[in-house]
Design a protein around this motif. Sequence first.
Motif, PDB file in Angstrom:
ATOM      1  N   LEU A  99      17.885  82.212  71.170  1.00  0.00           N
ATOM      2  CA  LEU A  99      18.243  81.099  72.052  1.00  0.00           C
ATOM      3  C   LEU A  99      19.711  80.767  71.811  1.00  0.00           C
ATOM      4  CD1 LEU A  99      15.139  78.800  71.523  1.00  0.00           C
ATOM      5  CD2 LEU A  99      15.605  80.337  73.426  1.00  0.00           C
ATOM      6  N   LEU A 100      20.414  80.285  72.838  1.00  0.00           N
ATOM      7  CA  LEU A 100      21.810  79.890  72.633  1.00  0.00           C
ATOM      8  C   LEU A 100      21.808  78.584  71.851  1.00  0.00           C
ATOM      9  CD1 LEU A 100      23.557  80.678  76.033  1.00  0.00           C
ATOM     10  CD2 LEU A 100      22.916  82.197  74.164  1.00  0.00           C
ATOM     11  N   ASN A 108      18.356  76.324  77.910  1.00  0.00           N
ATOM     12  CA  ASN A 108      18.145  77.743  77.639  1.00  0.00           C
ATOM     13  C   ASN A 108      17.232  78.373  78.681  1.00  0.00           C
ATOM     14  OD1 ASN A 108      19.204  79.295  75.215  1.00  0.00           O
ATOM     15  ND2 ASN A 108      18.907  77.253  74.349  1.00  0.00           N
ATOM     16  N   ARG A 153      10.436  77.672  68.926  1.00  0.00           N
ATOM     17  CA  ARG A 153      11.573  78.430  69.454  1.00  0.00           C
ATOM     18  C   ARG A 153      11.091  79.671  70.189  1.00  0.00           C
ATOM     19  NH1 ARG A 153      15.044  78.811  64.042  1.00  0.00           N
ATOM     20  NH2 ARG A 153      14.990  76.597  63.542  1.00  0.00           N
ATOM     21  N   ARG A 160      11.825  81.135  78.642  1.00  0.00           N
ATOM     22  CA  ARG A 160      13.049  81.676  79.227  1.00  0.00           C
ATOM     23  C   ARG A 160      12.776  83.038  79.866  1.00  0.00           C
ATOM     24  NH1 ARG A 160      17.899  82.862  75.235  1.00  0.00           N
ATOM     25  NH2 ARG A 160      16.334  84.352  74.515  1.00  0.00           N
TER      26      ARG A 160
ATOM     27  N   ASP B 312      24.276  86.122  71.095  1.00  0.00           N
ATOM     28  CA  ASP B 312      24.152  85.453  72.396  1.00  0.00           C
ATOM     29  C   ASP B 312      24.548  86.392  73.523  1.00  0.00           C
ATOM     30  OD1 ASP B 312      23.806  83.500  70.584  1.00  0.00           O
ATOM     31  OD2 ASP B 312      25.065  82.008  71.588  1.00  0.00           O
TER      32      ASP B 312
END
Lengths: 227, 416
Positions: A99-100, A108, A153, A160, B312
């Motif tokens: 995840l960012l 996200n 998470r 997502r 990322d």
Amino acid sequence: MTPAIPILEARRLTRELPGPVPVTLVRDIDLTVAAGEFVAITGPSGSGKSSLLYLLGLLDTPSSGDVLVDGLPTVGIPDNPLADLRLSRFGFVFQFHFLLPEFSARDNVEIPMRRLGLLGTGEIRDRAEFLLETLGLAEHAHKLPEQMSGGQRQRVAVARALANDPAIILADEPTGNLDTKSAENVFSLFRQLASDQGRAVVVVTHDTELAARADRRIHLVDGRIVP
Amino acid sequence: MATPLGLAIAARHLSHRRRQTVTSLLGVALGVAFFIAIASMMQGFQQDFVNRIIDSSPHVTIKDEFRTPPRQPVENVYPDAVIQLRGLKPRDEVRGLRGARAIIAALEQLPGLKVAPTLAGNALLRYGPKDSSVNVIGIVPDKERLVTKLEKDLIAGKLEGLYTAANGIILGEGVAQKAGIGMDDLVTVVSPEGVVLRMKVVGIFRSGLTVTDNFDTYMLMKKAQVLQNRPNVINRVRIRMDDVEQAQPLARKIEARFGYRTESWQEQSSNVLGIFVIQNVIMYSTVGAILIVACFGIFNVISTVVFEKTKDIGILKSMGFRDADIRRIFVYEGLMVGSIGVVMGWALGFGLVEFMGSLHFKMEGFVRAEGLVLYKSAKHYVISGAMGLTASTFAAWLPARRASRLKPVDIVRGAA
């Protein structure tokens, strides 16, 4: 979706890493996955499970063979249309949530939808909240990843992956970092995605117990499928 | 499509790395601010100097000299031959400008011109035990006041004093101070011809140009002709123009028509104007160096972000972000640092200029001034902004390109 055309198909898929001593990751894999099917890929470490998954997910380019998505070959498609294909047809879940860290859970989940740009801002928000709610994360929507547990998470990561309503879900050791209970949760989630929502789900795992609950189990040794 | 998303990600990256971001912001801001301050100082000084020149000296001067020796008969007969003549030099006009009155009459016909004849020469100014070498300029006051601002520069006395006194002379402030001469004092002027005149100081001027104030003196044309023993001779014609930018073309035209060496104010001040070019080069390289250092700051931050954000980038690309989307994120970061830095720099530069403007001190170089003369121009802001933005975009481009080339499979494989 007619069962005649498999949603994801591998044909004589081979991947070698070039170098002074070439390494074969996977060799001559033939595989078809239909909509609504839950396939588990198992095998010892270094057997090429993950490499196969990356090839199926169009993240890596095969040395020979082809991957067909919706019956259409993908080898030779340029990078940009390939990225677009991943964006609309695939959902990825990895062992680490990825995840960012600067974005909240909801942000996200929104990212793939915002990148695709088919929905308006309000619709995107609603869908992100809806997905988090279905995964039992409604009250965590505004939290940053670091404020959540590992299981939470990973569920955000699943949300997502589902954001753009993909037909294919690919997961690489999604339960590898989770305790038994969370792992159980996440796994049954994948089960539902296949059975109830008709998605093609391919999960790489070394947990044979969980793999046993899949529709089909593919065992890899040294880059080849063994029966 | 992904524009707001890319921006959002870029903004988060920077805001989570506050100290580094602020450092690179300061780098850009200081570069921009110094550029504005230095440019305003330099240009202020340069423009002030040019204005003083334009104000106080004639815009075009015709001299009784030639640039090149006259063409020799042998060259006319054998135009294609290789001819070398030794000892050839431009003609010396002992009789000053020939046909000066005709030249003046012709020039006065042209619109936008004021013309004044003068006789310039050297002399020795003797006051008590003090001798100083000065330029003696014979003028016709009624015409002179149209061409130079001598009348306005007078800090004592009047231009008419030249008419009313028997032998009147006007001195530069520096000349007067060096010899301790005051108004109405009697001085002795000795010319190279040996003519001695007792003259009365009827005026003292201050032009602000040091060379002029320290060496120039004025008297009536007739007196100068007597002093130099050159009756009826005019050796300079000085011209003032409404449009100073036309000085160079006019000078060329006059020279082509009359043959005499004709200098525009640019040519007469070419040594100083040449220094300005060097000054500007120094300014641009100094500010360029500051911005290059700032570039390294930005490069550093964005490289660090790219390095830290490898995971990322991997997930974004596996999710379906294109190379260009990734590149855009990091270029945006450079642009953000650049544009915020530029705005900060503008504010800082504006403050610096205002501060410098409030300083007061005496200085004497080419010109005499109190405090810094500042030139405030929107152009400085535009140039510095463009430089800052270009530099920061370029600094971000390299790491951004690296980020966009990362292969997602290498990242997820490496991490998993």
